[in-house]
Design a protein around this motif. Structure first.
Motif, PDB file in Angstrom:
ATOM      1  N   ASN A 182       0.673  -0.990   0.546  1.00  0.00           N
ATOM      2  CA  ASN A 182      -0.134  -0.322  -0.205  1.00  0.00           C
ATOM      3  C   ASN A 182       1.071   1.328   0.158  1.00  0.00           C
ATOM      4  O   ASN A 182       1.792   1.107   0.072  1.00  0.00           O
ATOM      5  CB  ASN A 182      -0.990  -0.204   1.303  1.00  0.00           C
ATOM      6  CG  ASN A 182      -0.321   0.392   2.322  1.00  0.00           C
ATOM      7  OD1 ASN A 182       0.205   1.089   2.483  1.00  0.00           O
ATOM      8  ND2 ASN A 182      -0.263  -0.769   3.173  1.00  0.00           N
ATOM      9  N   ASP A 183       0.217   2.037  -0.373  1.00  0.00           N
ATOM     10  CA  ASP A 183       1.528   2.897  -0.345  1.00  0.00           C
ATOM     11  C   ASP A 183       2.044   4.537   1.329  1.00  0.00           C
ATOM     12  O   ASP A 183       2.554   4.973   0.920  1.00  0.00           O
ATOM     13  CB  ASP A 183       0.682   4.619  -0.873  1.00  0.00           C
ATOM     14  CG  ASP A 183      -0.611   5.363  -0.106  1.00  0.00           C
ATOM     15  OD1 ASP A 183      -1.080   4.677   1.312  1.00  0.00           O
ATOM     16  OD2 ASP A 183      -1.735   6.346   0.055  1.00  0.00           O
ATOM     17  N   THR A 216      -5.509   0.771  -5.754  1.00  0.00           N
ATOM     18  CA  THR A 216      -6.218   0.197  -4.970  1.00  0.00           C
ATOM     19  C   THR A 216      -6.045   2.131  -3.367  1.00  0.00           C
ATOM     20  O   THR A 216      -6.679   1.961  -2.913  1.00  0.00           O
ATOM     21  CB  THR A 216      -6.625  -0.453  -4.132  1.00  0.00           C
ATOM     22  OG1 THR A 216      -7.153  -1.488  -5.230  1.00  0.00           O
ATOM     23  CG2 THR A 216      -7.705  -0.910  -3.142  1.00  0.00           C
ATOM     24  N   SER A 217      -5.207   1.671  -2.936  1.00  0.00           N
ATOM     25  CA  SER A 217      -4.192   2.620  -1.674  1.00  0.00           C
ATOM     26  C   SER A 217      -4.606   4.054  -2.044  1.00  0.00           C
ATOM     27  O   SER A 217      -5.370   4.486  -1.120  1.00  0.00           O
ATOM     28  CB  SER A 217      -2.998   1.573  -0.639  1.00  0.00           C
ATOM     29  OG  SER A 217      -1.917   2.065  -1.576  1.00  0.00           O
ATOM     30  N   LEU A 264      -8.358  -6.653  -9.796  1.00  0.00           N
ATOM     31  CA  LEU A 264      -7.620  -7.060  -8.573  1.00  0.00           C
ATOM     32  C   LEU A 264      -7.652  -5.814  -7.409  1.00  0.00           C
ATOM     33  O   LEU A 264      -7.588  -5.849  -6.263  1.00  0.00           O
ATOM     34  CB  LEU A 264      -6.489  -7.501  -8.770  1.00  0.00           C
ATOM     35  CG  LEU A 264      -5.573  -8.869  -9.693  1.00  0.00           C
ATOM     36  CD1 LEU A 264      -4.295  -8.880 -10.200  1.00  0.00           C
ATOM     37  CD2 LEU A 264      -6.211  -9.527  -8.869  1.00  0.00           C
ATOM     38  N   MET A 265      -7.946  -5.066  -8.235  1.00  0.00           N
ATOM     39  CA  MET A 265      -8.391  -3.761  -7.482  1.00  0.00           C
ATOM     40  C   MET A 265      -9.530  -3.792  -6.761  1.00  0.00           C
ATOM     41  O   MET A 265      -9.555  -3.459  -5.257  1.00  0.00           O
ATOM     42  CB  MET A 265      -8.496  -2.679  -7.865  1.00  0.00           C
ATOM     43  CG  MET A 265      -6.787  -1.675  -8.423  1.00  0.00           C
ATOM     44  SD  MET A 265      -6.401  -0.610  -9.922  1.00  0.00           S
ATOM     45  CE  MET A 265      -7.500   0.509  -8.830  1.00  0.00           C
ATOM     46  N   LEU A 266     -10.277  -4.066  -7.294  1.00  0.00           N
ATOM     47  CA  LEU A 266     -11.845  -4.626  -6.730  1.00  0.00           C
ATOM     48  C   LEU A 266     -11.611  -5.881  -5.964  1.00  0.00           C
ATOM     49  O   LEU A 266     -12.507  -5.441  -4.863  1.00  0.00           O
ATOM     50  CB  LEU A 266     -12.558  -4.583  -7.454  1.00  0.00           C
ATOM     51  CG  LEU A 266     -14.380  -4.688  -7.202  1.00  0.00           C
ATOM     52  CD1 LEU A 266     -15.020  -3.902  -6.513  1.00  0.00           C
ATOM     53  CD2 LEU A 266     -15.192  -5.113  -8.823  1.00  0.00           C
ATOM     54  N   TYR A 287     -14.211   0.300   7.070  1.00  0.00           N
ATOM     55  CA  TYR A 287     -15.261  -1.061   5.757  1.00  0.00           C
ATOM     56  C   TYR A 287     -15.332   0.645   5.314  1.00  0.00           C
ATOM     57  O   TYR A 287     -15.877   0.273   3.716  1.00  0.00           O
ATOM     58  CB  TYR A 287     -16.138  -1.394   6.885  1.00  0.00           C
ATOM     59  CG  TYR A 287     -17.485  -2.076   5.852  1.00  0.00           C
ATOM     60  CD1 TYR A 287     -17.478  -2.789   5.550  1.00  0.00           C
ATOM     61  CD2 TYR A 287     -18.421  -1.296   5.966  1.00  0.00           C
ATOM     62  CE1 TYR A 287     -18.595  -3.373   4.239  1.00  0.00           C
ATOM     63  CE2 TYR A 287     -19.662  -1.530   6.062  1.00  0.00           C
ATOM     64  CZ  TYR A 287     -19.438  -2.778   4.733  1.00  0.00           C
ATOM     65  OH  TYR A 287     -20.698  -3.054   3.977  1.00  0.00           O
ATOM     66  N   ARG A 288     -16.237   0.841   5.399  1.00  0.00           N
ATOM     67  CA  ARG A 288     -17.075   2.670   4.786  1.00  0.00           C
ATOM     68  C   ARG A 288     -15.756   2.754   3.806  1.00  0.00           C
ATOM     69  O   ARG A 288     -16.595   2.843   2.967  1.00  0.00           O
ATOM     70  CB  ARG A 288     -17.517   4.041   5.322  1.00  0.00           C
ATOM     71  CG  ARG A 288     -18.168   3.115   6.670  1.00  0.00           C
ATOM     72  CD  ARG A 288     -19.072   4.422   7.116  1.00  0.00           C
ATOM     73  NE  ARG A 288     -20.103   3.943   8.324  1.00  0.00           N
ATOM     74  CZ  ARG A 288     -20.152   4.255   9.302  1.00  0.00           C
ATOM     75  NH1 ARG A 288     -18.688   4.625  10.222  1.00  0.00           N
ATOM     76  NH2 ARG A 288     -20.630   3.882  10.106  1.00  0.00           N
ATOM     77  N   ARG A 289     -14.821   3.075   4.029  1.00  0.00           N
ATOM     78  CA  ARG A 289     -14.092   3.274   2.862  1.00  0.00           C
ATOM     79  C   ARG A 289     -13.681   2.755   1.933  1.00  0.00           C
ATOM     80  O   ARG A 289     -13.429   2.393   0.543  1.00  0.00           O
ATOM     81  CB  ARG A 289     -13.096   4.236   3.510  1.00  0.00           C
ATOM     82  CG  ARG A 289     -12.098   5.149   4.071  1.00  0.00           C
ATOM     83  CD  ARG A 289     -11.177   5.440   4.932  1.00  0.00           C
ATOM     84  NE  ARG A 289     -10.420   5.739   5.912  1.00  0.00           N
ATOM     85  CZ  ARG A 289     -10.933   5.285   7.078  1.00  0.00           C
ATOM     86  NH1 ARG A 289     -11.290   6.628   6.889  1.00  0.00           N
ATOM     87  NH2 ARG A 289     -10.100   4.677   8.245  1.00  0.00           N
ATOM     88  N   SER A 290     -13.653   0.884   2.336  1.00  0.00           N
ATOM     89  CA  SER A 290     -13.095   0.134   1.169  1.00  0.00           C
ATOM     90  C   SER A 290     -15.267  -0.103   0.285  1.00  0.00           C
ATOM     91  O   SER A 290     -14.667  -0.271  -0.960  1.00  0.00           O
ATOM     92  CB  SER A 290     -13.219  -1.444   2.064  1.00  0.00           C
ATOM     93  OG  SER A 290     -12.091  -1.649   2.468  1.00  0.00           O
TER      94      SER A 290
END
Length: 312
Positions: A182-183, A216-217, A264-266, A287-290
């Motif tokens: 992740n970033d 994704t990050s 894969l991002m999804l 969870y809300r961010r995802s």
């Protein structure tokens, strides 16, 4: 105190500053006339591999030209310091920029460099000569096992795409991967040098998964700022093909792998949503961010994939 294990380096009066911790506490250590260090409390249970295995992989990566933070051995020659039930690691601090990569004046160059660095990391991990006992990161398993356990609001969003995701993400070339790319674990400094930290997961999975996870990050970071979300996510759409082009400068990808990056991002966000609800420390905000990322990606699944393919 944990730092006493490195007394010959830190001396008697280091300046200790708490840093924001993601999972475990981390401190910045400053000693006069020396580069800054980082003291990290290690998790009770390894994320994927034991410290000695991580150290061997890091040594291999460093020898392959990948910039990593190699742990500093203690005064008694240990990789970590064990005090009571806790273990600690001392690492070099890697200076890095915190500006928005996709909105900066050098966005094209910066995103290309980061993509190329992830490709270099992927190539070096593929060349690691020894076995690593970790876990398998299987995107199909995530869809089969994690998705059905998520709230109906996510299932309704993702279920119509599940068959497509399984078809695209199944059977991809697999190898040793970072696993948590992740970033926050990919750092770029003012001179364009990209470094990697927290390489303690090391699962076997699709080789392009690290790139997808990083993207994704970045998306999650943009969506986390409602004031600028529209502007920054548009910039991300433009930047994603540049990240992929940088990766491909170092590591060749098949047409299937290119087509699998956005799916894969999804899948990564579906897995992230599940972890946020059922992991060691459930976190409803994460969870809300995802969920927001899942919504965003589903709405742009084809648009992003076409933009990537057009740039290659």
């Amino acid at each position: 105190m944990a730092l006493s294990a490195w007394a010959s380096i830190v001396g008697d009066d280091p300046v200790i500053t708490a840093m924001p911790n993601v999972t475990n506490p981390v401190w910045r250590i400053e000693v006069c006339d020396q580069p800054a260090l980082v003291l990290k409390q290690l998790p009770e249970y390894p994320a994927g591999v034991e410290p000695v295995v991580e150290y061997r992989v890091l040594s291999h990566l460093q020898g392959s030209g990948v910039s990593v933070a190699l742990p500093i051995v203690t005064d008694t020659g240990q990789i970590v310091a064990s005090i009571g039930d806790l273990a600690w690691s001392l690492l070099p601090h890697l200076p890095h920029q915190t500006e928005n990569h996709e909105l900066g004046p050098d966005a094209g160059e910066t995103t290309f460099l980061i993509g190329a660095a992830i490709g270099h990391l992927s190539q070096a991990l593929a060349d690691y000569p020894y076995g690593v006992a970790s876990f398998v990161d299987d995107p199909v398993k995530v869809l089969d096992e994690a998705l059905p356990q998520l709230p109906d609001e996510v299932i309704r969003l993702a279920r119509p795409y599940a068959g497509r995701l399984v078809e695209v993400c199944g059977g991809l070339p697999i190898q040793l991967t970072h696993g948590d790319c992740n970033d926050g674990n990919v750092l770029i400094n003012s001179k364009g040098r990209v470094s990697f930290i927290d390489i303690d997961h090391l699962p076997v999975g699709p080789r392009v998964r690290d790139l997808a996870y990083y993207l994704t990050s970045r998306l999650r970071r943009h969506l986390g700022s409602p004031q600028t979300a529209m502007l920054t996510t548009c910039a991300l759409i433009t930047a994603v093909p540049s990240y992929v082009a940088g990766y491909r400068r170092v590591q060749q990808l098949s047409e299937q792998e290119i087509a699998a990056i956005v799916p894969l991002m999804l899948v990564a966000e579906i897995g992230g949503a599940h972890w946020s609800l059922y992991g060691w420390e459930p976190n409803l905000a994460n969870y809300r961010r995802s969920k927001a990322s899942i919504e965003w990606l589903i709405a742009r699944l084809d648009e992003l994939t076409v933009s990537i393919q057009a740039r290659q």
